[in-house]
Scaffold this motif. Structure first.
Motif, PDB file in Angstrom:
ATOM      1  N   LEU A  70       4.456  46.698  17.828  1.00 34.39           N
ATOM      2  CA  LEU A  70       4.922  45.696  18.784  1.00 34.39           C
ATOM      3  C   LEU A  70       4.097  45.697  20.063  1.00 34.39           C
ATOM      4  N   ARG A  87       4.022  47.099   8.912  1.00 31.32           N
ATOM      5  CA  ARG A  87       5.315  46.407   9.055  1.00 31.32           C
ATOM      6  C   ARG A  87       6.133  46.435   7.761  1.00 31.32           C
ATOM      7  N   LYS A  94      17.283  47.592  22.630  1.00 37.96           N
ATOM      8  CA  LYS A  94      18.099  46.388  22.660  1.00 37.96           C
ATOM      9  C   LYS A  94      18.481  46.040  21.222  1.00 37.96           C
ATOM     10  N   ILE A 123      18.996  44.261  17.898  1.00 43.36           N
ATOM     11  CA  ILE A 123      18.361  43.137  17.232  1.00 43.36           C
ATOM     12  C   ILE A 123      19.394  42.466  16.329  1.00 43.36           C
ATOM     13  N   ARG A 131      25.949  34.963  17.655  1.00 52.52           N
ATOM     14  CA  ARG A 131      26.652  33.815  17.077  1.00 52.52           C
ATOM     15  C   ARG A 131      26.580  33.785  15.557  1.00 52.52           C
ATOM     16  N   PHE A 181      17.543  38.636   8.349  1.00 51.44           N
ATOM     17  CA  PHE A 181      16.461  39.625   8.419  1.00 51.44           C
ATOM     18  C   PHE A 181      15.987  40.025   7.017  1.00 51.44           C
ATOM     19  N   LEU A 184      13.483  37.600   5.803  1.00 52.32           N
ATOM     20  CA  LEU A 184      12.165  37.758   6.428  1.00 52.32           C
ATOM     21  C   LEU A 184      11.320  38.753   5.635  1.00 52.32           C
ATOM     22  N   GLU A 188      22.880  29.045  15.327  1.00 50.06           N
ATOM     23  CA  GLU A 188      23.180  29.497  16.691  1.00 50.06           C
ATOM     24  C   GLU A 188      23.512  28.319  17.583  1.00 50.06           C
ATOM     25  N   GLU A 247      14.838  35.045  23.294  1.00 49.41           N
ATOM     26  CA  GLU A 247      14.870  36.084  22.256  1.00 49.41           C
ATOM     27  C   GLU A 247      14.052  37.299  22.664  1.00 49.41           C
ATOM     28  N   ARG A 248      12.996  37.024  23.429  1.00 48.72           N
ATOM     29  CA  ARG A 248      12.202  38.158  23.880  1.00 48.72           C
ATOM     30  C   ARG A 248      13.005  38.996  24.869  1.00 48.72           C
ATOM     31  N   GLU A 249      13.741  38.302  25.749  1.00 54.08           N
ATOM     32  CA  GLU A 249      14.527  39.023  26.748  1.00 54.08           C
ATOM     33  C   GLU A 249      15.656  39.831  26.140  1.00 54.08           C
ATOM     34  N   VAL A 250      16.381  39.225  25.201  1.00 52.88           N
ATOM     35  CA  VAL A 250      17.478  39.991  24.591  1.00 52.88           C
ATOM     36  C   VAL A 250      16.966  41.010  23.579  1.00 52.88           C
ATOM     37  N   GLY A 251      15.724  40.863  23.163  1.00 52.73           N
ATOM     38  CA  GLY A 251      15.136  41.878  22.293  1.00 52.73           C
ATOM     39  C   GLY A 251      15.125  41.516  20.823  1.00 52.73           C
ATOM     40  N   THR A 252      15.770  40.389  20.474  1.00 52.41           N
ATOM     41  CA  THR A 252      15.844  40.046  19.059  1.00 52.41           C
ATOM     42  C   THR A 252      14.498  39.595  18.490  1.00 52.41           C
ATOM     43  N   LEU A 253      13.599  39.153  19.386  1.00 50.03           N
ATOM     44  CA  LEU A 253      12.285  38.722  18.912  1.00 50.03           C
ATOM     45  C   LEU A 253      11.565  39.886  18.222  1.00 50.03           C
ATOM     46  N   ASP A 254      11.805  41.104  18.718  1.00 44.43           N
ATOM     47  CA  ASP A 254      11.209  42.294  18.104  1.00 44.43           C
ATOM     48  C   ASP A 254      11.545  42.385  16.619  1.00 44.43           C
ATOM     49  N   GLY A 255      12.778  41.980  16.288  1.00 42.10           N
ATOM     50  CA  GLY A 255      13.203  42.023  14.895  1.00 42.10           C
ATOM     51  C   GLY A 255      12.335  41.164  14.004  1.00 42.10           C
ATOM     52  N   MET A 256      11.899  40.028  14.560  1.00 41.98           N
ATOM     53  CA  MET A 256      11.013  39.157  13.787  1.00 41.98           C
ATOM     54  C   MET A 256       9.580  39.664  13.822  1.00 41.98           C
ATOM     55  N   MET A 257       9.191  40.157  14.995  1.00 40.93           N
ATOM     56  CA  MET A 257       7.806  40.594  15.152  1.00 40.93           C
ATOM     57  C   MET A 257       7.501  41.821  14.300  1.00 40.93           C
ATOM     58  N   VAL A 258       8.542  42.626  14.041  1.00 41.25           N
ATOM     59  CA  VAL A 258       8.329  43.870  13.318  1.00 41.25           C
ATOM     60  C   VAL A 258       8.383  43.630  11.797  1.00 41.25           C
ATOM     61  N   THR A 276       2.080  41.111  21.727  1.00 41.72           N
ATOM     62  CA  THR A 276       1.815  42.538  21.477  1.00 41.72           C
ATOM     63  C   THR A 276       1.169  43.174  22.695  1.00 41.72           C
ATOM     64  N   LYS A 277       1.560  42.695  23.849  1.00 37.33           N
ATOM     65  CA  LYS A 277       0.965  43.171  25.104  1.00 37.33           C
ATOM     66  C   LYS A 277       1.063  44.667  25.251  1.00 37.33           C
TER      67      LYS A 277
END
Lengths: 335, 389
Positions: A52, A75, A84, A86, A90, A100, A103, B20, B219-230, B388-389
């Motif tokens: 990440l 990955r 946080k 994931i 809703r 997930f 995905l 959502e 999604e980036r702020e709440v962290g859920t974007l990580d779930g997709m990115m990973v 991926t900063k």
């Protein structure tokens, strides 16, 4: 054998060095703990290993694949529980897991079976069709953890998996972690700032402070670092405690320090094989009546203090500090 | 990783985003209200022939003949049914001008001295419309409104003139007078026909442009974007999945806008509905890249929204949603020509108002595809790096 290999891994954010030339390796099937205060760089290490975040310097391989050059391969092998959650509030528990799972291209039928299985494992089957937003933090974290298990990862990253959970939920999560490690042979890397947790779960622990690994060993060996073979810490309760008694204990050769906790309780630090008996004899000689004796074992917290020269203290979040100050967990031995 | 997988990822991400959205009752209500507000604003704030009424107008009759009194008769009759004007009598052109300056009336009609005589002798009678130039919206409305009235009246008069020749259904009706107006905006008379395509395009674009950065940075702020990115999925899949969800959202609003335009404001669609939707999709495509770039650079949702808003507003006005581009000064026109929304709106307007087919809008389509492709090609690596900063 592929586990995780980390070589001089470094991450800078501007001028801040979050992770500073860290090297370690994790064996397959191991539970490896990264222990340190918030802001020590644990999360950044996890993020780099889970593709990440891009390392500034150094290399790391996960399951034999380079985290930068072969990020796609990495990955496929990993699962992530980050600080946080994931999960989408809703969406129902099932919808979250379905999303997930898809995905990872898990076919529908298999995925349905898998979801039911995992929900059963964390005892949330009856909440399957409820929106996650209505769940308690503990329930959400259980869903969050099984979410990371959907793709049957070889390596699971857990970033503060019990942060903010009540003791009961924490215990459940820890049991689950142990279970999947044992039964599914999942290699686990977890970060925590809780000494007790690291002690309970991990095969080996890397202590991290200011972006560097300060020490790395098994919990037992780490504790030996400070305790040595012959040091003893005793807590005694004596209802008829007198000043003379304290003076006579203090004058013993083996005793390094005595501190009085209250009118009936003292804590004695001593060295030597026969320290225990000598102290007890000295109290008896002064007609002291001993109600209880506790030998206190050194904790990881003491190790941390010894190694880093300061207490586990959060740079960012002072609230969590309260939780971390679990004092010496006593092991009672009544005579 | 095949194309099939990417498509399945796009669909599952869009599905998730839409669930959502639809479970967020408040957001859903706002989503429906937005086009209604936009419509109401466009329909009632800006003048159009259907919505203008009770403009006070001074009427001067310098002519003493019978033609002019009949003229006024017809004018009043038509006005009674439309209630567009409130007529006041005045004595001269100068008086009308004074009345406008004082603000007593908003415009004037002057029937010139030899109106009847000229009509009798076969020459053109002259009528002057005096408009208040300091209030362009009113004067435009007055001009268009009066023109409509005169057009109708002219037909009546002309038919009356040729009636003695027993040619009631004559093919060519010669309008026996000429109306002088000093119009500022050339072209369309029904302002709403002009606005509806622009509004539709704008609603859809705005929805995507504000929705996409918000959705990703949220999604980036709440962290859920990580779930997709990973997960082992293409970054393009994430972007397109989110875009698809936002596009569906935008199209829902667009359709609502269209239904309102047809039901409330009598807008008629002349072109193919399919082509309209194709154009809306293309418009979205041309925008997505830009939205993603902004998302990549903005640190959080708030920043992303602020950047979006700052860009959206000038774009709205420059792309000719509310005012024709042709009336802008040349430098504004050249900015306008650099905006993809302009082309989307132009094409949409051609299809909806003029019933144009694909060949007639090939330039606009080419520009939209070109802009979209270039922006997406820029956006992908930028997004990948930023995430991926």
């Amino acid at each position: 054998m592929h586990g995780i290999e980390v070589n001089n891994l470094t991450k800078r954010f501007g001028t801040l060095v979050a992770v500073d030339h860290v090297s370690f390796s994790v064996e397959e099937g191991e539970i490896f703990g990264l222990l340190g205060p918030n802001g020590a760089g644990k999360t950044t290490i996890i993020r780099m290993l889970s593709t990440l975040t891009r390392p500034t310097e150094g290399t790391a391989s996960v399951g034999g694949y380079d985290v930068v050059k072969e990020d796609g391969k990495v990955r496929e092998l990993i699962g992530l529980v980050s600080e946080k959650m994931i999960l989408y509030d809703r969406l129902t528990a099932k919808e979250n897991l379905w999303f997930f799972g898809r995905l990872y291209n898990i076919p529908g039928e298999l995925l349905n079976k898998k979801i039911d299985e995992l929900l059963k494992l964390v005892k949330l089957t009856k909440w399957k069709n409820s929106q996650v937003g209505t769940f308690s933090t503990g329930m959400r974290q259980r869903i969050n953890v099984i979410r990371a298990m959907l793709n049957m990862p070889e390596i699971l990253f857990l970033d503060e998996p019990t942060l903010g959970l009540d003791p009961q939920s924490s215990v459940e999560i820890r049991e689950f972690i142990r279970k999947i490690n044992r039964e599914n042979k999942v290699t686990i890397i977890l970060t925590t700032h809780m000494m007790a947790e690291a002690d309970m779960l991990c095969d080996r622990i890397g202590i991290i402070d200011y972006g560097k690994i300060a020490a790395l060993d098994t919990p037992i060996n780490l504790k030996k670092l400070i305790s040595g073979a012959d040091s003893t810490i005793l807590e005694l309760e004596i209802p008829n405690l007198t000043t003379d008694m304290i003076h006579s204990i203090q004058s013993l050769k083996c005793v390094s320090s005595v501190s009085q906790n209250n009118s009936t309780r003292i804590k004695v630090n001593a060295n030597g094989d026969d320290a225990f008996d000598t102290i007890i004899d000295a109290i008896r000689a002064n007609k002291g009546k001993i109600i209880s004796v506790k030998t206190l074992e050194p904790t990881l917290e003491d190790v941390f203090l010894q190694i880093t020269g300061h207490e586990v203290r959060d740079k960012a979040d002072q609230k969590i500090k309260m939780k971390m100050h679990r004092h010496h967990m006593p092991k009672t031995r009544v005579r | 990783m095949g194309v099939k997988n990417v498509i399945s990822h796009i669909l599952i991400i869009a599905w998730k985003d839409l669930i959502e959205l639809f479970r967020n009752k408040m957001a859903l209500a706002m989503l429906m209200l937005m086009p209604i507000f936009m419509m109401a604003m466009a329909g009632f704030i800006f003048p159009s022939s259907t919505s203008m009424s009770n403009i006070s107008v001074a009427l001067v009759n310098e002519d003493k003949g019978s033609a002019s009194s009949m003229f006024i008769d017809v004018l009043e009759r038509i006005n009674n049914s439309t209630e567009m004007m409130v007529l006041t009598n005045a004595s001269s052109f100068d008086e009308v001008r004074n009345m406008i300056q004082r603000g007593d009336v908003e415009g004037g009609i002057v029937i010139t001295r030899n109106f009847s005589l000229n009509l009798m002798t076969g020459e053109q009678g002259s009528i002057i419309i005096v408009t208040d130039q300091s209030n362009p919206q009113i004067s435009i409305a007055l001009q268009t409104g009066l023109k409509a009235v005169f057009d109708q009246m002219g037909t009546v008069l002309a038919q009356k003139n040729v009636e003695p020749l027993n040619a009631t259904n004559s093919l060519a009706v010669v309008k026996p007078y000429h109306v002088e107006t000093q119009g500022a905006i050339p072209g369309t008379f029904n302002y709403f026909d002009f606005m509806a395509p622009g509004l539709m395009a704008m609603t859809v674009m705005m929805s995507v442009m504000t929705g996409l950065p918000a959705a990703i940075s949220h999604e980036r702020e709440v962290g859920t974007l990580d779930g997709m990115m990973v997960a082992p999925i293409r970054r393009l899949g994430i972007i397109l999945g989110k875009t698809l969800a936002q596009t569906v959202r935008g199209l829902l609003q667009g359709i609502l806008t269209l239904i309102l335009a047809i039901a409330l404001f009598g807008v008629v669609i002349h072109g193919s509905i399919l082509l309209i939707f194709a154009l809306l999709f293309l418009g979205v495509f041309s925008f997505v890249g830009l939205g993603v770039v902004i998302t990549s650079f903005a640190k959080d949702q708030e920043t992303a929204m602020m950047v979006m808003m700052t860009l959206m507003f000038p774009m709205m006005f420059l792309s000719g949603v509310f005012f024709p581009i042709q009336q802008m000064p040349w430098y504004m026109q050249s900015i306008s020509k650099a905006l993809p929304l302009t082309y989307a709106i132009t094409a949409l307007r051609k299809v909806m108002v003029l019933g144009a087919d694909l060949s007639a809008i090939s330039l606009e389509v080419a520009v939209l595809i070109g802009f979209g492709t270039v922006m997406t090609l820029i956006a992908l690596p930028v997004f990948r790096r930023a995430m991926t900063k």
